[in-house]
Write an enzyme that holds these catalytic residues in place. Structure first.
Site, PDB file in Angstrom:
ATOM      1  N   TYR A 217       3.010 -38.797 -95.081  1.00 30.94           N
ATOM      2  CA  TYR A 217       2.911 -37.869 -93.951  1.00 30.94           C
ATOM      3  C   TYR A 217       2.229 -38.577 -92.780  1.00 30.94           C
ATOM      4  O   TYR A 217       1.017 -38.796 -92.782  1.00 30.94           O
ATOM      5  CB  TYR A 217       2.146 -36.594 -94.327  1.00 30.94           C
ATOM      6  CG  TYR A 217       2.812 -35.756 -95.415  1.00 30.94           C
ATOM      7  CD1 TYR A 217       4.153 -35.955 -95.769  1.00 30.94           C
ATOM      8  CD2 TYR A 217       2.111 -34.756 -96.078  1.00 30.94           C
ATOM      9  CE1 TYR A 217       4.756 -35.188 -96.760  1.00 30.94           C
ATOM     10  CE2 TYR A 217       2.716 -33.981 -97.071  1.00 30.94           C
ATOM     11  CZ  TYR A 217       4.031 -34.211 -97.409  1.00 30.94           C
ATOM     12  OH  TYR A 217       4.614 -33.448 -98.395  1.00 30.94           O
TER      13      TYR A 217
ATOM     14  N   SER B 289       7.751 -25.837 -98.839  1.00 28.36           N
ATOM     15  CA  SER B 289       8.609 -25.064 -97.925  1.00 28.36           C
ATOM     16  C   SER B 289       8.687 -23.599 -98.370  1.00 28.36           C
ATOM     17  O   SER B 289       9.784 -23.022 -98.441  1.00 28.36           O
ATOM     18  CB  SER B 289      10.015 -25.660 -97.818  1.00 28.36           C
ATOM     19  OG  SER B 289       9.990 -26.894 -97.132  1.00 28.36           O
ATOM     20  N   PRO B 290       7.544 -22.968 -98.667  1.00 31.64           N
ATOM     21  CA  PRO B 290       7.588 -21.601 -99.217  1.00 31.64           C
ATOM     22  C   PRO B 290       8.083 -20.557 -98.218  1.00 31.64           C
ATOM     23  O   PRO B 290       8.487 -19.473 -98.624  1.00 31.64           O
ATOM     24  CB  PRO B 290       6.129 -21.338 -99.606  1.00 31.64           C
ATOM     25  CG  PRO B 290       5.323 -22.222 -98.717  1.00 31.64           C
ATOM     26  CD  PRO B 290       6.146 -23.462 -98.534  1.00 31.64           C
ATOM     27  N   ILE B 291       8.056 -20.892 -96.894  1.00 29.75           N
ATOM     28  CA  ILE B 291       8.673 -19.958 -95.943  1.00 29.75           C
ATOM     29  C   ILE B 291       9.926 -20.582 -95.328  1.00 29.75           C
ATOM     30  O   ILE B 291      10.315 -20.270 -94.201  1.00 29.75           O
ATOM     31  CB  ILE B 291       7.672 -19.477 -94.853  1.00 29.75           C
ATOM     32  CG1 ILE B 291       6.776 -20.611 -94.357  1.00 29.75           C
ATOM     33  CG2 ILE B 291       6.833 -18.342 -95.341  1.00 29.75           C
ATOM     34  CD1 ILE B 291       5.761 -20.185 -93.313  1.00 29.75           C
TER      35      ILE B 291
HETATM   36  N1  LIG Z   1       6.863 -32.592-102.270  1.00 32.98           N
HETATM   37  C1  LIG Z   1       7.735 -32.591-101.297  1.00 32.98           C
HETATM   38  O1  LIG Z   1       8.776 -33.269-101.356  1.00 32.98           O
HETATM   39  C2  LIG Z   1       7.473 -31.755-100.096  1.00 32.98           C
HETATM   40  C3  LIG Z   1       8.509 -31.524 -99.166  1.00 32.98           C
HETATM   41  C4  LIG Z   1       8.227 -30.699 -98.063  1.00 32.98           C
HETATM   42  C5  LIG Z   1       6.961 -30.158 -97.906  1.00 32.98           C
HETATM   43  N2  LIG Z   1       5.967 -30.422 -98.810  1.00 32.98           N
HETATM   44  C6  LIG Z   1       4.625 -29.833 -98.673  1.00 32.98           C
HETATM   45  O2  LIG Z   1       4.762 -28.441 -98.498  1.00 32.98           O
HETATM   46  C7  LIG Z   1       4.119 -28.015 -97.298  1.00 32.98           C
HETATM   47  C8  LIG Z   1       4.853 -26.834 -96.709  1.00 32.98           C
HETATM   48  O3  LIG Z   1       6.238 -27.081 -96.576  1.00 32.98           O
HETATM   49  P1  LIG Z   1       6.963 -27.194 -95.153  1.00 32.98           P
HETATM   50  O4  LIG Z   1       5.985 -27.617 -94.140  1.00 32.98           O
HETATM   51  O5  LIG Z   1       8.190 -28.006 -95.380  1.00 32.98           O
HETATM   52  O6  LIG Z   1       7.511 -25.721 -94.865  1.00 32.98           O
HETATM   53  P2  LIG Z   1       6.879 -24.252 -94.731  1.00 32.98           P
HETATM   54  O7  LIG Z   1       5.496 -24.234 -95.187  1.00 32.98           O
HETATM   55  O8  LIG Z   1       7.863 -23.353 -95.363  1.00 32.98           O
HETATM   56  O9  LIG Z   1       6.963 -23.999 -93.149  1.00 32.98           O
HETATM   57  C9  LIG Z   1       5.988 -24.481 -92.296  1.00 32.98           C
HETATM   58  C10 LIG Z   1       6.338 -24.127 -90.847  1.00 32.98           C
HETATM   59  O10 LIG Z   1       6.578 -22.729 -90.705  1.00 32.98           O
HETATM   60  C11 LIG Z   1       5.986 -22.226 -89.487  1.00 32.98           C
HETATM   61  N3  LIG Z   1       4.914 -21.295 -89.890  1.00 32.98           N
HETATM   62  C12 LIG Z   1       3.895 -21.516 -90.759  1.00 32.98           C
HETATM   63  N4  LIG Z   1       3.110 -20.438 -90.883  1.00 32.98           N
HETATM   64  C13 LIG Z   1       3.663 -19.497 -90.080  1.00 32.98           C
HETATM   65  C14 LIG Z   1       3.310 -18.158 -89.776  1.00 32.98           C
HETATM   66  N5  LIG Z   1       2.254 -17.581 -90.357  1.00 32.98           N
HETATM   67  N6  LIG Z   1       4.091 -17.480 -88.904  1.00 32.98           N
HETATM   68  C15 LIG Z   1       5.161 -18.045 -88.331  1.00 32.98           C
HETATM   69  N7  LIG Z   1       5.552 -19.329 -88.583  1.00 32.98           N
HETATM   70  C16 LIG Z   1       4.798 -20.031 -89.453  1.00 32.98           C
HETATM   71  C17 LIG Z   1       5.417 -23.436 -88.768  1.00 32.98           C
HETATM   72  O11 LIG Z   1       6.405 -24.005 -87.888  1.00 32.98           O
HETATM   73  P3  LIG Z   1       6.798 -23.340 -86.464  1.00 32.98           P
HETATM   74  O12 LIG Z   1       5.624 -22.544 -85.999  1.00 32.98           O
HETATM   75  O13 LIG Z   1       7.101 -24.515 -85.589  1.00 32.98           O
HETATM   76  O14 LIG Z   1       8.023 -22.512 -86.742  1.00 32.98           O
HETATM   77  C18 LIG Z   1       5.173 -24.419 -89.895  1.00 32.98           C
HETATM   78  O15 LIG Z   1       5.184 -25.747 -89.463  1.00 32.98           O
HETATM   79  C19 LIG Z   1       4.072 -29.272 -96.416  1.00 32.98           C
HETATM   80  O16 LIG Z   1       3.046 -29.227 -95.449  1.00 32.98           O
HETATM   81  C20 LIG Z   1       3.826 -30.338 -97.449  1.00 32.98           C
HETATM   82  O17 LIG Z   1       2.450 -30.389 -97.789  1.00 32.98           O
HETATM   83  C21 LIG Z   1       6.226 -31.205 -99.904  1.00 32.98           C
END
Ligand SMILES: NC(=O)c1ccc[n+]([C@@H]2O[C@H](COP(=O)([O-])OP(=O)(O)OC[C@H]3O[C@@H](n4cnc5c(N)ncnc54)[C@H](OP(=O)(O)O)[C@@H]3O)[C@@H](O)[C@H]2O)c1
Length: 315
Positions: free
Chosen positions: A56, A200-202
């Site tokens: 990251y 990516s829970p959301i």
């Molecule tokens: N192991 C793996 O291969 C892998 C892959 C992906 C991710 N991850 C981990 O999982 C974590 C989370 O996954 P992710 O970042 O892919 O996706 P996510 O948590 O589903 O989505 C995060 C994005 O959603 C928006 N958001 C977050 N909270 C919000 C809220 N309360 N209201 C409105 N919008 C909101 C933000 O973007 P906007 O505000 O710009 O819309 C934020 O950047 C990562 O930080 C990482 O640590 C691991």
């Protein structure tokens, strides 16, 4: 905040934790002070578990997390999970990569070291890297080992390489639109007593209610080519997003909180790690842990989400 078991460790971690990929060029939180304010808010709302990775921002996220926890004086209160990429999974690089992560995080021991993805392009033997990780546990440099993005068959082979310890967690893509892990990985983790870190829970914000087929986002970040946001898929998501909006009114919560809450109720093993780009987002996400969806509403979301089949064939 509700706390959940981190596998068989006896450690309790916040049911909603924090993903730190956002502190990178991929997502755009490159200002340290903003990252620190997100981490500070996370700690203030009871989050005690942060997921980062060496890749990251090529170390930037680890640096931000380590520095912020130190400056906030909460290093001992928060558990850090990080990851070594599949590319580093030869014995020599497992040691070298861990040394670098320890330095960037500014810690003596890494609470949870995960293999970010299997070394699919490199042909490194599974037992070579698993035994190197176990050696680091024996040497007191890693507390626990986890696997990320591994299928069940490879989890089994990886575990068979270990002599004195076992993995404690798996990390999987899991959200209301992408539920493939329910077929094999989640039942496996439940049977084996492993924690399930849901990434990516959301659905990278797709379930936040901010976007829909009439309000398609124009991303320049990591989501620019994400299949979930493809117009054909977003059109299919409208019915789910509208239901999340409707339930958010009923529960006086936000669509994001309803989407996270559903995952929390699917299994007690799951620990969503949503990423946040502001203190407000992290606070909102933590609020998913303090209410309960009725069985009726849980099942209605289940039914709607099952009726949607997005396609990854977008070109
Ligand atoms: N192991 C793996 O291969 C892998 C892959 C992906 C991710 N991850 C981990 O999982 C974590 C989370 O996954 P992710 O970042 O892919 O996706 P996510 O948590 O589903 O989505 C995060 C994005 O959603 C928006 N958001 C977050 N909270 C919000 C809220 N309360 N209201 C409105 N919008 C909101 C933000 O973007 P906007 O505000 O710009 O819309 C934020 O950047 C990562 O930080 C990482 O640590 C691991």
């Amino acid at each position: 905040m509700e706390y959940r078991e981190l596998g068989w460790t006896g450690l309790k971690v916040s049911a909603v934790s924090l993903g730190a990929w956002q502190f990178s060029e991929s997502w755009g939180v490159l200002d340290y002070n903003l990252a620190k304010s997100i981490i500070e808010k996370a700690v203030n709302v009871g989050i005690n578990f942060i997921d980062t990775a060496a890749v990251y921002g090529r170390g930037k996220s680890e640096e931000f997390v380590g520095r912020a926890l130190k400056e906030l004086g909460v290093k001992d209160k928060v558990l850090i999970a990080t990851k070594l990429p599949g590319d580093f999974m030869n014995e020599y690089d497992v040691f070298k990569g861990t040394e670098r992560s320890l330095k960037r995080l500014g810690v003596d021991i890494i609470d949870l070291m995960q293999v970010h993805w299997p070394p699919i392009w490199h042909n490194f033997p599974t037992c070579e890297y698993m035994r190197a990780l176990e050696r680091l546990v024996i040497m007191g440099k890693i507390r626990y080992i986890g696997l990320s993005d591994f299928p069940v068959e490879l989890i089994e082979s990886a575990r068979q390489c270990l002599s004195v310890t076992d993995i404690v967690s798996i990390q999987i893509r899991y959200n209301l639109v992408e539920r493939y892990a329910e077929k094999e990985l989640i039942p496996y983790a439940e049977r084996e007593g492993l924690a399930i870190l849901a990434w990516s829970p959301i659905a990278k914000g797709a379930l936040s209610g901010k976007y829909d087929s009439k309000n398609l986002p124009q991303f320049t970040d990591v989501r620019a080519n994400d299949a979930v946001f493809h117009p054909e898929n977003m059109a299919k998501l409208d019915v789910l997003i509208n239901k999340l909006r409707e339930l958010s009114q009923k529960y006086n919560k936000t669509p994001t909180q309803i989407a996270l809450r559903w995952l929390l109720q699917y299994t007690p093993n799951v620990i969503p790690i949503p990423g946040a780009k502001s203190p407000q987002q992290v606070e909102e996400n933590a609020g998913a842990a303090d209410f309960i969806l009725s069985l009726e509403d849980f099942l209605e979301l289940d039914r709607i989400s099952r009726s949607i089949r997005i396609s990854y064939v977008t070109w």
